[in-house]
Scaffold this active site. Structure first.
Site, PDB file in Angstrom:
ATOM      1  N   ASN A 194      23.843 -30.925  -6.348  1.00 14.52           N
ATOM      2  CA  ASN A 194      22.728 -30.812  -5.406  1.00 14.52           C
ATOM      3  C   ASN A 194      22.112 -32.160  -5.060  1.00 14.52           C
ATOM      4  O   ASN A 194      21.033 -32.485  -5.524  1.00 14.52           O
ATOM      5  CB  ASN A 194      21.659 -29.883  -6.003  1.00 14.52           C
ATOM      6  CG  ASN A 194      20.819 -29.277  -4.881  1.00 14.52           C
ATOM      7  OD1 ASN A 194      20.955 -29.661  -3.738  1.00 14.52           O
ATOM      8  ND2 ASN A 194      19.978 -28.346  -5.227  1.00 14.52           N
ATOM      9  N   HIS A 251      20.596 -21.443  -2.525  1.00 11.18           N
ATOM     10  CA  HIS A 251      20.245 -20.066  -2.879  1.00 11.18           C
ATOM     11  C   HIS A 251      20.979 -19.060  -2.001  1.00 11.18           C
ATOM     12  O   HIS A 251      20.984 -17.877  -2.294  1.00 11.18           O
ATOM     13  CB  HIS A 251      18.734 -19.891  -2.780  1.00 11.18           C
ATOM     14  CG  HIS A 251      18.144 -20.206  -1.456  1.00 11.18           C
ATOM     15  ND1 HIS A 251      17.731 -21.472  -1.110  1.00 11.18           N
ATOM     16  CD2 HIS A 251      17.925 -19.414  -0.388  1.00 11.18           C
ATOM     17  CE1 HIS A 251      17.257 -21.418   0.141  1.00 11.18           C
ATOM     18  NE2 HIS A 251      17.383 -20.189   0.603  1.00 11.18           N
TER      19      HIS A 251
END
Length: 113
Positions: free
Chosen positions: A47, A56
């Site tokens: 990330n 998500h």
DNA sequence: CCCGTGACAACAT
DNA sequence: CATGTTGCCACGG
């Protein structure tokens, strides 16, 4: 396409529209490595741009999420997805016999490239 | 520099 | 039909 597989993953995940979700295998396939779903997870774990890449919106092939490794806590992902209008299937949701844990309704919200 | 592990998925038993 | 194992590539120690 001189970028690494990892970079391609970020580009694809970034393209996922709100209210939709994609599976690791799907992202991997779009990146050109259908067998590299594992790397997708690792890439998102890296990330590099939190808040920019909607990690998500990436879920398992059966609609479940990453247990314990969610970006803020287990359950946090569900709130974000519900907030975007993603349909969830509860244990009592008919049509899905055996659905114990909360899963995203891929039948309705899986992103199509 | 070499070995093991890791946000998964598909195949084989 | 359920469970176990392998494949893939990158990164950490």
């Amino acid at each position: 396409m001189g970028q690494t597989f990892n970079t391609q993953v970020y580009d694809i995940v970034r393209r996922i529209p709100a209210g939709c979700v994609a599976t690791y295998g799907q992202v991997a396939a779009l990146a050109g490595r259908p067998r590299n779903a594992r790397m997708v997870g690792y890439a998102l774990h890296s990330n590099p741009e939190p808040g920019v890449i909607p990690c998500h919106r990436v879920v398992f092939r059966d609609g479940s999420l990453a247990p314990g490794f969610a970006f803020g806590g287990p359950g946090r992902q569900r709130v974000l997805l519900e907030s975007e209008g993603v349909a969830f299937t509860e244990a009592s949701q008919q049509g899905n016999a055996g659905a114990d844990g909360p899963r995203v309704d891929l039948s309705r919200c899986q992103w199509q490239a």
